[in-house]
Scaffold this active site. Sequence first.
Site, short mmCIF file in Angstrom:
data_model
loop_
_atom_site.label_atom_id
_atom_site.label_comp_id
_atom_site.label_asym_id
_atom_site.label_seq_id
_atom_site.Cartn_x
_atom_site.Cartn_y
_atom_site.Cartn_z
N ASP A 323 83.57 -12.89 -2.14
CA ASP A 323 84.09 -14.12 -2.72
C ASP A 323 84.83 -14.92 -1.65
OD1 ASP A 323 84.43 -15.78 -4.94
OD2 ASP A 323 86.36 -14.92 -5.46
N GLU A 326 83.76 -19.36 1.93
CA GLU A 326 83.34 -20.66 2.51
C GLU A 326 83.90 -20.86 3.92
OE1 GLU A 326 84.73 -20.25 -0.53
OE2 GLU A 326 82.77 -20.18 -1.50
N ASP A 435 82.51 -21.06 -9.69
CA ASP A 435 83.52 -21.19 -10.76
C ASP A 435 83.20 -22.35 -11.70
OD1 ASP A 435 84.70 -19.08 -9.54
OD2 ASP A 435 86.29 -20.23 -8.59
#
Lengths: 727, 727
Positions: A323, A326, A435
Amino acid sequence: MVSVSTPISSASVFSFGNPFQTEAFVNSPLTWAWRPGQLPCGFLVQETGSQGYRVSIALEEQEGVVGLGQHVGPVNCRGQSFRLFNTDSPTHIPSLRSMYGSHPFMIILRDKPLGIFIDSPGEVLVDVGALDPHTLDIRIATAGFYLTVIEGESVQDIVSKHLALTGTPYIPPRWAFGYHQSRWSYPDEGSVREVAAKMQQHDIPCDVIHMDIHYMQDYKVFTVNKERFPDLPKLSTELKEQGIRLISILDPGVKAEPGFSVYDEGMKRDFFCRRSDGAGAFVGAVWPGPSVFPDFFRQDVRAWWGALYKPLKEQGIAGFWNDMNEPSIFYTPDAFKDFAQKVRHFDERNDFGEELANTLWNKGVINKEEYYNEFTHTINGQQVVNREVHNLFGTQMTRAVADALIADDPTKRYFLLSRSSYPGMHRYAAIWTGDNHSWWEHLSLNIQMLISLNLSGFLFCGADTGGFSGDCTAEMLVRWTQLSAFTPFFRNHAAMWAKNQEPWAFDDKTLVHCRAAIKMRYALLPYLYSEFIKSALHCEPFIKGLFLEFKEAAKRLDDDQFLCGRWLLVAPVVKAATHGRLVYLPNGPWLKVIGTEKGLTGEQVQQGGDHFVAATLEEVPLFLRAGALIPMATPGLHTSAEPQHHYRLIGFTDSTAQCEILLDDGETRYDSWKSYPKLLCSVTLQDGSWSCSATFESAQPRPISLEFELWNLAGKRESLSFRYPIG
Amino acid sequence: MVSVSTPISSASVFSFGNPFQTEAFVNSPLTWAWRPGQLPCGFLVQETGSQGYRVSIALEEQEGVVGLGQHVGPVNCRGQSFRLFNTDSPTHIPSLRSMYGSHPFMIILRDKPLGIFIDSPGEVLVDVGALDPHTLDIRIATAGFYLTVIEGESVQDIVSKHLALTGTPYIPPRWAFGYHQSRWSYPDEGSVREVAAKMQQHDIPCDVIHMDIHYMQDYKVFTVNKERFPDLPKLSTELKEQGIRLISILDPGVKAEPGFSVYDEGMKRDFFCRRSDGAGAFVGAVWPGPSVFPDFFRQDVRAWWGALYKPLKEQGIAGFWNDMNEPSIFYTPDAFKDFAQKVRHFDERNDFGEELANTLWNKGVINKEEYYNEFTHTINGQQVVNREVHNLFGTQMTRAVADALIADDPTKRYFLLSRSSYPGMHRYAAIWTGDNHSWWEHLSLNIQMLISLNLSGFLFCGADTGGFSGDCTAEMLVRWTQLSAFTPFFRNHAAMWAKNQEPWAFDDKTLVHCRAAIKMRYALLPYLYSEFIKSALHCEPFIKGLFLEFKEAAKRLDDDQFLCGRWLLVAPVVKAATHGRLVYLPNGPWLKVIGTEKGLTGEQVQQGGDHFVAATLEEVPLFLRAGALIPMATPGLHTSAEPQHHYRLIGFTDSTAQCEILLDDGETRYDSWKSYPKLLCSVTLQDGSWSCSATFESAQPRPISLEFELWNLAGKRESLSFRYPIG
């Protein structure tokens, strides 16, 4: 200019400037070095300023443009504008331009479709006729890039050629096709056990429970909180015995805390990204507070990180979920201190002017993009600022794990999920759509995004069923579960601040309908699993827009329904309080089928056209294409509980239909479709009577019984059964 | 308990505690003082804690709930949850729970529908079966309230009874039904003139140009920037001669700047809201920076404020637009100083823990709700904290202006637009749906919201055509203009950071289609204007969900199409790149009509059911109901340029159809439909032949020619013409 031959006919790779080697290509392709004026198909390429390029191509009035993978909005990108720069964007509003992954591959739909792949790990702006309705305008912000131009006969042809260059999509183990239950977070082993128990109690099939960030100690990556999870090996073993596996989340941010072994070792070995100003390791705040970020662009760092996964695997964790890669950066201590300085100035001068309002409106220091200028990676001995290679960060992190898992056991598949992605990563891991919210609009977006992601080669994907942020409602959970039952990755997941949304969190009716949808999924596994692997190995999308298979659909680009594999048209209900929906059936007869917890049953034949199809809360409009033969099993409570000696099949043809049921162990790697052990089933209608056959291929024959429900194209239904060995 | 008779049969008003007199009712109704156990229809009312009430009522499985005026989401509120507390919410995401206006009026759909109106100006939470699927749960946060329970035969009956209690909807002058062009902001008189000139140059009808906040000097309310608008009277006069009126924006926040006359006078007379701690006038920052807010709850303050509008009116401003009147408060200097203190603490201690992240994520000090605890109004000599009466603030501001404009000339209508609203304000002013986005989802929301607002009596309303925030695209502008052509308030408006979206801002095709839609609107004005006023005076919605007119539609509650008046079904295209849409036609034959810049022309008869209706970019699916007779004019470039001696009418009946065309001057107030001067047209089909008649009612007869296009229910078309005086 070098004359070249690429392995793919009609795919040309041109190199501009000094491109970064992203390894999106499976083999470094032979390329044409660009010289002005030497491009096919009306491309115009210009250098812009000191560093950067503009690629433009004229669009005809009626030409749609599809692709671009993870993005918000219709599958047809025409009229939209995107910024490919991986971003943790927690609110997927229609005007969002950047998401977690960047997939600069697109297809212009014309008589002979044209594929375009921009391989550059920095920012890529793609304006698909938003600025100028008649121009596809692409801006590349790096000092070089590869431009791949693919000519083909069809969209499918373009996709295959692109994947032949960039590699075969990732295939997870079979258990990953089961139902996953997740939440941010099931805080302790008691709550994990309770979820498993409730699944059993309510007779709901389930294969996986996910462990979100609270299983860690103070959000320290690779740690397990000993109070909340005192004996993880015991927990995982017991759950495994119940048929349920655990997947744990892992973040790239390493808590900057002396004494924390991962931090200490990484610091000692200089493994973290450096500040651009050279003053040591870069620190950004994420869940653990101030954190450092491994420089995944280095092979030695990846090897180190990959090895860190091993203890968790040894404690029984069956798969990993990368997770925040980025990477998301909430703020930096530096930026906060600057902000504090500014605030102090306004405060001391009692300055309440427009500038203060602007400062406050801009969220102060949260998720600023400047942070990506402030750290570097060591690449070929050089310091390269993150911005230049930004879109590859998550892919490099995921690759670290994939490499380790493969090295661990090269004969086996593994489960690996990543939020951030770039082309090439589709070979290593699954992604989910990030999300999302418990909004009906995000059911529609779920379909759109999966169609687009599949075009980019990200086949094993799905959205958070029920929606991540916000409160799911009973009706929404039913409709979303019905949709996700047909998507490869099928996980119910919710945010910390959201109401519970497990299948039993609402009323009995909701539980009944969710269970039915999940059981239908398990009943359809022989079809879904076999068809998925075939799609992956043949470099075809699995969740397909109808335009991939039907010429007439390419003029319409409907994106609220899809083909699941080649044979099953799914038109989920994506609106509240409705009693049905519009379904577009391309030319030809279709068999309307009813999905129940036993799988599919035929209802009636419907001709092509735009139909209103009624759908009460338990119904999903489903249609079989002529030629279909769909194998189904009796659903078990886990993928491993599926009985493998009996299949039900539903067929729809006036001639011959066939299907292949994989009989593999669900985890061994095979290189080709041909090597998979399987059962080939075939039915034929001739002179009004049906016959069937079944053959084992690359598989040891075993006793098997088949039960066929067969429909001819006029809607006449017959039954047939088959047993091996005969008699 | 007092025995009472309310003027409305089957509407009972119960009083709980000490209700605030919101003046939502036109006359203080006779009420029953509540005693436990004495409520009809299964209502349960409980006192909650020291101050507050809970009203609950059981919902049956299939019962829909409509109403609640301005809210995001489907017209059927079942399964949703709202917080009625007026809020400046610039991002209308599906989970938004509070908007600019609060309209606590709802209708439970059952055989005998039930209306519920909660009259309380504080926070009202309405959970329509989101928490508990089977309960409508309403929480009232004030020390008293009125509960109106309305029983009726139909939804229409409930709405009429509610409006009989709360008053007849606002009717603007006729020119307000024309096209409005706006933008934040046309910065100077040159740009305003240019818009007017381009309208003429491109042959686009237009009646109004809006002046957003930059016309003011430093955002000081009631000032005009003399550099950018050196001669406003000249500008307004010249534009008026071209048929175009100016509307100017006004905000409640008065710049706290000594020397600014409005501030000085208000301070001298103690006219501004006070700090709750008693330390002088409350200061909150909005566009002008630190500002004070008039206490509009006081009659003397309203009279003062109303008079301040006069100079603008004298400079030729034709109407007023009250913005930011929730009131929006960006931050308070106090809150900022507290925040600065907090930031300093984190900074000095180098504390980068979770608390800092939370502080930063929560947007620091922007739009905090605490601000509404921090100032008071003087009501009946008492200081009442804003939170207690919050939802009335905008209404009181708007009422100040309405009172002044009415006092100015009681015989004339006026134009007044407000962002914030509460029941009762529907008698004074128009509203728009606030700061929407250029998202396709907001075209759907536009329809949903207008249906819901009309149920609450807010008839003259509309959304920012093309979307306020974000960049509109060419296709979206066409589709949105086509939708808004049928909504009472028809304004194209965009935010400062959005691309231009005037009809000519894209390509020729876009201009052509937008012009066609606007001309169609002007051609339909005789129908739209007459039907609107009739709806208002008869207390009926004008933009109607089909459930208002068709019993079978109440089971479905489709909210992506609407009836515009009683006769015209509009099913706008609300998706990108599509070629048609699903249209639901209730039982009975419908006449499909084509809308062009000349108005409507019949195409073919269609039976009831769910139909896919093709629609290229220039088409909007439109249908006439049996019994329709729609009058149309030749579109002029302004509403005043409409020729009043010739009408075209399209009729659809097997017996008699009639319509009334208003022939008033467009600005005189009449109390009843009967008093309006009009032309009554009638057509009859008998024994296969058509006859027609026309009668002047309350109007001076004048020469007139009528041209009829007549369709029988079987789809046979005939023409007929009529001239008065005959021969």
